[in-house]
Write a protein that holds these residues in place. Structure first.
Motif, PDB file in Angstrom:
ATOM      1  N   ASP A 301       0.769  -1.243   0.000  1.00 16.87           N
ATOM      2  CA  ASP A 301       0.000   0.000   0.000  1.00 16.87           C
ATOM      3  C   ASP A 301       0.801   1.293   0.000  1.00 16.87           C
ATOM      4  O   ASP A 301       0.278   2.340   0.412  1.00 16.87           O
ATOM      5  CB  ASP A 301      -0.987   0.054   1.193  1.00 16.87           C
ATOM      6  N   ALA A 302       2.059   1.235  -0.462  1.00 14.59           N
ATOM      7  CA  ALA A 302       2.811   2.492  -0.587  1.00 14.59           C
ATOM      8  C   ALA A 302       2.037   3.425  -1.521  1.00 14.59           C
ATOM      9  O   ALA A 302       1.491   2.992  -2.543  1.00 14.59           O
ATOM     10  CB  ALA A 302       4.202   2.222  -1.149  1.00 14.59           C
ATOM     11  N   THR A 303       1.970   4.698  -1.146  1.00 12.89           N
ATOM     12  CA  THR A 303       1.209   5.658  -1.961  1.00 12.89           C
ATOM     13  C   THR A 303       2.063   6.236  -3.081  1.00 12.89           C
ATOM     14  O   THR A 303       1.547   6.709  -4.076  1.00 12.89           O
ATOM     15  CB  THR A 303       0.713   6.814  -1.085  1.00 12.89           C
ATOM     16  N   TYR A 304       3.372   6.204  -2.903  1.00 21.66           N
ATOM     17  CA  TYR A 304       4.248   6.841  -3.877  1.00 21.66           C
ATOM     18  C   TYR A 304       5.639   6.241  -3.722  1.00 21.66           C
ATOM     19  O   TYR A 304       6.126   6.072  -2.592  1.00 21.66           O
ATOM     20  CB  TYR A 304       4.275   8.356  -3.608  1.00 21.66           C
ATOM     21  N   THR A 305       6.252   5.868  -4.843  1.00 20.68           N
ATOM     22  CA  THR A 305       7.632   5.377  -4.767  1.00 20.68           C
ATOM     23  C   THR A 305       8.468   6.045  -5.850  1.00 20.68           C
ATOM     24  O   THR A 305       7.950   6.406  -6.912  1.00 20.68           O
ATOM     25  CB  THR A 305       7.721   3.847  -4.995  1.00 20.68           C
ATOM     26  N   VAL A 306       9.745   6.216  -5.572  1.00 24.82           N
ATOM     27  CA  VAL A 306      10.660   6.727  -6.598  1.00 24.82           C
ATOM     28  C   VAL A 306      11.985   5.973  -6.465  1.00 24.82           C
ATOM     29  O   VAL A 306      12.455   5.718  -5.352  1.00 24.82           O
ATOM     30  CB  VAL A 306      10.851   8.260  -6.474  1.00 24.82           C
ATOM     31  N   THR A 307      12.527   5.545  -7.621  1.00 25.27           N
ATOM     32  CA  THR A 307      13.799   4.807  -7.583  1.00 25.27           C
ATOM     33  C   THR A 307      14.820   5.480  -8.501  1.00 25.27           C
ATOM     34  O   THR A 307      14.443   6.147  -9.464  1.00 25.27           O
ATOM     35  CB  THR A 307      13.635   3.344  -8.071  1.00 25.27           C
ATOM     36  N   THR A 308      16.089   5.275  -8.159  1.00 18.67           N
ATOM     37  CA  THR A 308      17.144   5.818  -9.023  1.00 18.67           C
ATOM     38  C   THR A 308      18.420   4.997  -8.889  1.00 18.67           C
ATOM     39  O   THR A 308      18.675   4.412  -7.837  1.00 18.67           O
ATOM     40  CB  THR A 308      17.454   7.284  -8.663  1.00 18.67           C
ATOM     41  N   GLU A 309      19.176   4.943  -9.964  1.00 24.63           N
ATOM     42  CA  GLU A 309      20.527   4.358  -9.883  1.00 24.63           C
ATOM     43  C   GLU A 309      21.588   5.440 -10.074  1.00 24.63           C
ATOM     44  O   GLU A 309      22.786   5.146 -10.149  1.00 24.63           O
ATOM     45  CB  GLU A 309      20.695   3.230 -10.908  1.00 24.63           C
ATOM     46  N   ASP A 310      21.137   6.689 -10.158  1.00 26.49           N
ATOM     47  CA  ASP A 310      22.060   7.809 -10.327  1.00 26.49           C
ATOM     48  C   ASP A 310      22.581   8.241  -8.948  1.00 26.49           C
ATOM     49  O   ASP A 310      21.802   8.426  -8.012  1.00 26.49           O
ATOM     50  CB  ASP A 310      21.311   8.960 -11.008  1.00 26.49           C
ATOM     51  N   ALA A 311      23.891   8.391  -8.830  1.00 24.27           N
ATOM     52  CA  ALA A 311      24.497   8.678  -7.527  1.00 24.27           C
ATOM     53  C   ALA A 311      24.037  10.021  -6.968  1.00 24.27           C
ATOM     54  O   ALA A 311      23.744  10.143  -5.776  1.00 24.27           O
ATOM     55  CB  ALA A 311      26.018   8.634  -7.643  1.00 24.27           C
ATOM     56  N   GLU A 312      23.949  11.032  -7.836  1.00 23.28           N
ATOM     57  CA  GLU A 312      23.554  12.363  -7.342  1.00 23.28           C
ATOM     58  C   GLU A 312      22.105  12.378  -6.864  1.00 23.28           C
ATOM     59  O   GLU A 312      21.782  12.949  -5.826  1.00 23.28           O
ATOM     60  CB  GLU A 312      23.742  13.421  -8.431  1.00 23.28           C
ATOM     61  N   GLN A 313      21.230  11.744  -7.668  1.00 22.53           N
ATOM     62  CA  GLN A 313      19.829  11.660  -7.254  1.00 22.53           C
ATOM     63  C   GLN A 313      19.685  10.876  -5.956  1.00 22.53           C
ATOM     64  O   GLN A 313      18.884  11.229  -5.093  1.00 22.53           O
ATOM     65  CB  GLN A 313      18.994  10.992  -8.347  1.00 22.53           C
ATOM     66  N   ALA A 314      20.478   9.810  -5.826  1.00 26.67           N
ATOM     67  CA  ALA A 314      20.426   9.010  -4.599  1.00 26.67           C
ATOM     68  C   ALA A 314      20.822   9.864  -3.403  1.00 26.67           C
ATOM     69  O   ALA A 314      20.176   9.823  -2.349  1.00 26.67           O
ATOM     70  CB  ALA A 314      21.345   7.796  -4.720  1.00 26.67           C
TER      71      ALA A 314
END
Lengths: 456, 456
Positions: A301-314
């Motif tokens: 039931d997560a309402t929002y997720t965001v993923t990244t493999e970029d170091a700066e975004q992480a």
């Protein structure tokens, strides 16, 4: 000869400080809300022999010793006591040896945690245990408290990385413990006994640590949840799936809102909890693992997720967690707790923290290491408080510790017993266990001079 | 009341054995070449209270106690001494609880190692430490010796999995140690102190162990090398590359030839060494890791490599390693050593073993855990020996232990000090360290009744 004269004679020029203004810094640690005692001197040895000499002089004169690394304790573990000698190892700050093949590093106790990985990075190696304070805490203090950190969920804690120690005992004897090999079972594990003993059994003067090959990248996920239980379900599902995540952090709504208020990060202010997850597995596994973790969050039931493999975004995503303490500090003086429960009880503990906040009428922001059940509920006391809120906050602090015990947990996950948790230790470990601890302490420090006034 | 009468009165019917024929089995462990003492009785408690009762009766009468799990010690750790009480926990063999969410299992000490993973497999969980003797060694003995195993190179040793213990001390007091949480730093690490103490500080009556999610497959590699150094180079290169291998075993030529002679496995009899490597990482990473390991073996001059992801084929390849001891046993009585050196010194240690075999004119087959530098050079004494070869073999055994120390290693990697390594302990840990061990022992067992005649 008087104690201070004998101490000065035993150590090089400049190694003993008695000036009250200079001592002011060294009598405090980062447990701001405690009032430290007044030391009579601080010693700053540069060698093991100097540590041993200072200990012997103190023993002769029955002067209590408060060992000190970088003074970053949040548990009052290195607060001065009246009349003590502060034995500060900050000048013992050399990295003595990096062994690439055996993947070890040998350090003096005053080396800062972050400096170890900086020094070993050119060798492709890394020292995992990473307290949030890694930029300003010393490895000596890390060893004294068996410090944890963010990546412990995958890599374990300080004790798992200490292969061997050199220790000065209460009578000035120097012993070496441990080994140079990965495995070894020759005799009692004195290394493990010293790790986490918070300066009560001896003073670490050198340590040989294990290293690991540096990871070559990360994949990162942030997920917001409508309830604490949903976030807890996600953690349980991810753990059950055996995903080798290297970071599993949680922040509750109070903390998320505090960070968003202070730093305008566009966080989901309505969410009950935020999970921050990372994998540092080899490419492409890390991407697979984080994608699977995102699926499990969504089915919880997560309402929002965001993923990244970029170091700066992480880094930007990790900022939300890193800014938790500074954001809460903008609202007042903070009392940071450190409790842990079995992983399955994390949502319940977070719920209890909310109940306690309501009952005691104080602000509690909770965040911490969801993956290993170690949370830091943090009480906020307005800076203009006349003592009323502090009084309620201290009561809430105790409530939190007792809640952890009720849920099958521990009074301290990684900060140590120090001064502030000493009253609770017997309740956790039991009378017979504590009696054994005291017998070992008395045998190794019969005069009771090493960091007295803590739990032993 | 006489000791035996009081003991029988304190325990249920059938829990005390004094018959000399029945005692014959229980006075021996698997250190065949030692002569055990003659116990006066063996007790077989089924509960913690019964263990405590037996210990109290023994303490009253000053009767030494030899604790015993399954009697699989290879270091004389559970050999009887004259006049002792054998306290055998084999009837305390229940698995009390499996917790799927917190990934823990609670066991009694007599449970066999392999039974733990069998019981947890339906929950998708697994207890990693896997001594070669896992089918017939008990978890109590594993805890007493901090036992290792094949997959320790990735997953660590017994101590890394023991979260908490119940222990009966020398005076019959029962203490609980440890915690239910992943992390925790409340007080001295008595759990870690008990692990590896070989029955000299207390008798473990219950243990809470960490589990891991079961791996879902493996990739396996066998590589043959023309020289020991080439095999060592491959191990170093694989370690440096940070491949997360779950098994890194080595066998020298003597062992390879013994296995091939006994079981006709079509092994490369001319090779100086065989490496057996496995990855249990998630698919497809395990294939990638083993392919990379094969490349690194080839660039370290491997003459022949074979890889598989098929479970049956992998089992066939692993057989070569599993049959090392039985194959050498076909040639005579074996004296199995257990030494460890820093990983970088493994080829040197294997070379020394060959030199010692030549100098002492004995057969030594060496094999073991290359990934963590833990080797088991095994001396073979013909069964018709009149004592002459045994004499040379014992001298070679000592040479091997001293060679490990010279190379910066340890006298025991995973089997324990027991009886056979006791003479070497002080040389490894130093006089001051051993004195501290003895002070702790004396404080916790002032009458010296728990497993005396070992190293403490």
């Amino acid at each position: 000869m008087a104690f201070l004269d004998e101490l000065a004679a035993a150590l090089p020029d400049g190694a003993v400080v008695t000036d009250v203004d200079l001592l002011e810094t060294y009598r405090r640690d980062r447990t701001d809300w405690l009032t430290p005692g007044q030391p009579q001197a601080a010693a700053f040895p540069r060698t093991t022999a100097e540590v041993a000499a200072a200990v012997k002089v103190a023993a002769t004169h029955r002067i209590p010793i408060v060992p000190r690394g970088a003074g970053s304790s949040l548990a009052g573990g290195s607060q001065a006591i009246d009349g003590c000698l502060i034995l500060c190892v900050e000048r013992m700050d050399r990295i003595l040896d990096v062994d690439e093949v055996d993947q070890t590093v040998t350090v003096e106790p005053g080396v800062l945690n972050a400096h170890i990985s900086e020094a070993t990075a050119p060798h492709g190696l890394w020292y995992p245990p990473d307290p949030a304070s890694k930029a300003f805490c010393s490895i000596g203090g890390n060893i004294a408290t068996n410090a944890g950190g963010l990546c412990c969920v995958k890599y374990g804690v300080t004790r798992d990385y200490v292969m061997g120690l050199e220790v000065v005992l209460a009578d000035g004897t120097v012993i070496e413990t441990g080994r140079r090999t990965i495995k070894g079972v020759a005799g009692l594990d004195l290394t493990g006994l010293m790790v986490g003993s918070e300066g009560t059994l001896g003073i670490v003067t050198r340590a040989r640590l294990r290293l690991r090959p540096s990871p070559d990248g990360t994949a990162t996920l942030v997920a917001f949840f409508p309830t604490l239980t949903a976030a807890g379900d996600a953690v349980a599902a991810i753990t059950r799936a055996g995903l080798g995540l290297s970071l599993m952090e949680i922040m509750d709504r109070t903390t998320v809102v505090a960070v968003d208020d202070a730093y305008r990060m566009d966080l989901e202010r309505d969410a009950a909890a935020l999970l921050l997850l990372q994998s540092d597995s080899p490419d492409p596994l890390r991407g697979t693992e984080i994608a699977r973790a995102a699926e499990l969050c969504e089915s919880s039931d997560a309402t929002y997720t965001v993923t990244t493999e970029d170091a700066e975004q992480a880094d930007a995503l990790l900022q939300a967690r890193r800014l938790a303490i500074p954001a809460l500090e903008q609202q007042g003086t903070t009392l940071l707790d450190d409790i842990a429960v079995p992983r399955s009880r994390v949502p319940e503990l977070l719920g209890r923290a909310q109940d306690i906040a309501e009952q005691r009428d104080v602000t509690i922001g909770s965040f911490g290491h969801a993956g290993d059940g170690n949370l830091h509920p943090t009480l906020v006391v307005p800076r203009d408080d006349d003592g009323t809120v502090l009084h309620r906050a201290l009561a809430a602090f105790d409530d939190l510790v007792l809640a952890a015990l009720e849920l099958g947990g521990t009074i301290t996950g990684e900060h140590g017993v120090g001064t502030i948790k000493a009253p609770f230790l017997e309740q956790e470990v039991g009378t017979a266990n504590l009696a054994v601890q005291r017998r070992i302490k008395r045998e190794l420090d019969p005069l009771g001079l090493l960091n007295p006034g803590r739990w032993l």
